[in-house]
Structures are given as C-alpha cells and as structure tokens.
Design an enzyme around this catalytic site. Sequence first.
Site, PDB file in Angstrom:
ATOM      1  N   HIS A  39      39.005  32.646  37.461  1.00 20.84           N
ATOM      2  CA  HIS A  39      37.951  33.462  38.068  1.00 20.84           C
ATOM      3  C   HIS A  39      38.524  34.291  39.190  1.00 20.84           C
ATOM      4  O   HIS A  39      39.488  33.908  39.853  1.00 20.84           O
ATOM      5  CB  HIS A  39      36.783  32.604  38.552  1.00 20.84           C
ATOM      6  CG  HIS A  39      36.994  31.910  39.871  1.00 20.84           C
ATOM      7  ND1 HIS A  39      36.771  32.521  41.080  1.00 20.84           N
ATOM      8  CD2 HIS A  39      37.411  30.656  40.170  1.00 20.84           C
ATOM      9  CE1 HIS A  39      37.023  31.672  42.059  1.00 20.84           C
ATOM     10  NE2 HIS A  39      37.427  30.528  41.536  1.00 20.84           N
ATOM     11  N   CYS A  40      37.955  35.481  39.374  1.00 19.63           N
ATOM     12  CA  CYS A  40      38.273  36.300  40.542  1.00 19.63           C
ATOM     13  C   CYS A  40      37.055  36.259  41.453  1.00 19.63           C
ATOM     14  O   CYS A  40      36.318  35.280  41.450  1.00 19.63           O
ATOM     15  CB  CYS A  40      38.661  37.718  40.120  1.00 19.63           C
ATOM     16  SG  CYS A  40      37.404  38.562  39.149  1.00 19.63           S
ATOM     17  N   MET A  41      36.797  37.308  42.212  1.00 17.27           N
ATOM     18  CA  MET A  41      35.724  37.254  43.205  1.00 17.27           C
ATOM     19  C   MET A  41      34.333  37.334  42.586  1.00 17.27           C
ATOM     20  O   MET A  41      33.355  36.902  43.192  1.00 17.27           O
ATOM     21  CB  MET A  41      35.903  38.375  44.233  1.00 17.27           C
ATOM     22  CG  MET A  41      37.174  38.232  45.058  1.00 17.27           C
ATOM     23  SD  MET A  41      37.382  39.546  46.282  1.00 17.27           S
ATOM     24  CE  MET A  41      36.099  39.118  47.449  1.00 17.27           C
TER      25      MET A  41
END
Length: 477
Positions: A45-47
């Site tokens: 996951h990123c932001m």
Amino acid sequence: MQLTETNNEVDLSVRTPSRSDSFSDKLQGLVDALGGNSNIVNITHCMTRLRFKLADESLANKGTLEAIPGVKGVVLAQGQTQVVIGVDVEKWYNALSGVSTSNDEPVIEAEKGKLFQNAMRIVAGIFGPVVPAIAGAGMLMGLLSGLIATNVISESSDTVYFFRSISTAVFFFLPMLVSFSAAKVFKVNEYIALAVSSAMLAPKLVDKAAALKAAGEVPELTVLGVVPVELLNYGGAIVPAILAVWVLSKVTPFVDRFVPSSAKPVFTPLLAFTVTSTIVLSLVAPAGMWLSNGAGWVVGSLLEISPTLTGFIFGLTRPITIVFGIHHSMTPISLNNFALYGKDLLMPIMCLGNLAIAGATMAVWYKQRKNVSKEQSSVTVGSGVTAILGITEPALFGVLTKYTKALFMASLAAGIVGAISVTIDTHLTSYILSSVFSLPAYLASGTQNFVQAVFGVVGVFALAFTLTMLFVDVNDK
C-alpha cells in the site's frame, strides 16, 4: 508508507474478530473480487491505494471491486491491481495483511516486454515509502524559512541551527533511506543494503578526498593495487544508491553459492558487503553519478529550450499520472534537481495539479449539488477539500473519472498555470508534500517566490473551476 506482505499464513477471519460485520464483509468481498486468497501473490500500500499483485489478473472483477463501499476506484496498471481507498488505506491493509498468499515471489517482478511498466513499478516501490520521511524534513526546512523571512525567529539562533541541521541530515543520508526501501524491492537483506550505502557515505573517504584535493592530487585510491576508486561525495545521491542495492541483489546469491552451509551466517554477509562495496565505489556509484548528471542535463536542456512548453507538458500530464499511479516517477527527477541545482521548478507543478483537481471537483459539486442526494454531495465536496490538502485520489476516482471532461479541464488548467509557473521561475529548494500547507516553503527563496506560488495555487484552482463550470455538463458523463 508502503509495506509488503507476501508469505503470511493467517486467515482473514482471524485478523478481524473485533471489527464490525460490515467491515469484515467489505474485506471478504474485496478478496473474493480479486479471485480469492490463492490468487493474491502479494499486497502493498501507498498513501491512498492498496496495490495487489495477482497470479491471474483475469480473475479480478473490476465492477464488483468498485461497488464495494469505501472503494473509490480501481486502476489496472504496471502489472498491478490498484484499489483506491483514500486516507483509510492503512486500516484496510492492516486487516488484509493476514490474507494467505499463493507464494513468496518478489514484490517487483520483471515482466518480459514491459520495460516501462517494470521501471514505474520499481520507482513506485522504492520512493513510495520514502516520501513521508523526506516530505517531513522538507516541510521543516520550509517552515524554518518562513519563520525566518517573517522575522519570527532569528536565523543565527540555536533553534534554527538545530532544526536546520536535523532536516538537512535527512537529505544527506537519503541514499540510506533509498537503499533500505530498494532492498525490499530487490529482495535482499535490508541491513546489508544499509551497510553498503553507509560505505558510500564513509566520512573517512570524504575527508581523504578533501585532503587529496587540497594537496593538488587526484581524489582517488588504488585498492588491492589494481582497483581504482574515485572518491566522490555521495551525500543525497539516489541513483548510485539504487544501483548499489541492485548489484547487492546479484552479488549475494553468487557468493552464497561458494560458502559452506555452516559458514553462511558469517561469510555470506562478509563477502556480500565487501565485494558489493568495492564494485559500487569503484564503478557503479561513479556511473550512477554520471547518469544523474545526464538526467539533470536533459531536464535542464528542456527548460532552456522552452521553459513554457516544459511547464505546460508537466502540468497537463500531472493528473493523468496520478490516475495511473505513476506520479512517483517525478520524485527522483525533483530530488536530482535539488542535488544538482539547489532548486526544482517541477515540484510546484505537482501542487498546481492537485489544486486543479480540487477546483474541477468543487465545480462539479456546485453544478450537481441540487440534483443529487445530500450524501453524494457531501462526498464530492469532501473529495475537493482533501485534494486541496494534497490527497487527490478521492477526487479523481470518486468524481473526475466519472466526468472525463472535468478531468481534462483540470489537466488543461494545470498545464496553463504550470507553463506560467516555470516561465516566471517559481521554485522550491527542498522536497515537500503538494498541498496548500506547503506554501511557507516557498519563502526560502524570497517573498517574490512565495507570492508567485500563492497566485499560482489560487489561479489554477480558479481556472479549473471556471473551465469546468463553462464546458462540463454533469448530466453527460
């Protein structure tokens, strides 16, 4: 922050007993729409996005995924299935991280014939986790500049000296941050990667280079009597650090083949570190510096040929790169510009792109507010507000991808104001997040630069809002 999960054997239901049934149902629905646990190779996951590597992408049902409450959009790009969640992405990831996966393949898996996709996945995998750290340090530098410019605090004070020192240190030791993240991407020991990058920054070597230069000699050592090592300052150098970890990923399994099993815990790290550091400092890191300088020369040449056209192209494409999840490709370019020139003209365009998205979204809200439910109206206006604050995915996937003309108007506005921004030399001197809260950072280059930045974000918001109001019919998606 970006995390990975590739080999846990914990059932989803075990990880979510304390959560509401509705949330558990969403999670189970998400897994089912992706083809089930056995189809999920890994999760990152990123932001704002969950990024899935699937064994068989054809099993993913995009329509079903988009229908899950809380999912704001789905993007199939770079060999990944990206599910846009928004600010709650870590909550979803933590609940999903116990999903058993089909194998423990690398997070970044090269695919034949997909050079661009592979490159973008590597860039996103490396810089996604690093961005919060460098953005935090950059914001601190920007706030200090703002406080100094407004005479709130003296530049000669101990307070400024302390905070400036710790924020600058993050960028000097950036190769270590990048190497740790790259180690996860290339699947090598993170701590040996840190050791190699720390060797690149060895104070003794930096001091030796300075002493040789002061004596009028070439800053170079001859190791083992035959290996020339050019002594360069790699503080802030990101390309050499990435190449160093890639070399480590090749050296480690090679030397491991020649080490007896009983000696592997000691001699494999010894050989991996020693051989990699020697290869890197003698050949790979200098080549990386050459590549960095070459990339800087290309960008600088484009700006010299036509700063207006360069700004227009970067601005026009900014919202689209976010949609396809390749916006992190701008990060190494901007960081390289900071290292080479002490400033960057392109990062302000990132902020302009976000505000253009916000302006178009707010225009859509204004036009549809009397014709949609109160809940839908609040979702649209909330997405516009979060875009102003720097999180654009809810606005893009919840609103603008449903109204493609509005997305084009946001891109056009970002292109027009981006062209003006570059032409008048609006720039930053440190990496920051792209939101209105970042405006004080522009004071580092004077009041005029700050005023230009303010007019830019206000202007691009107003232009995107106006263009959307004039040319977009919310009844025609």
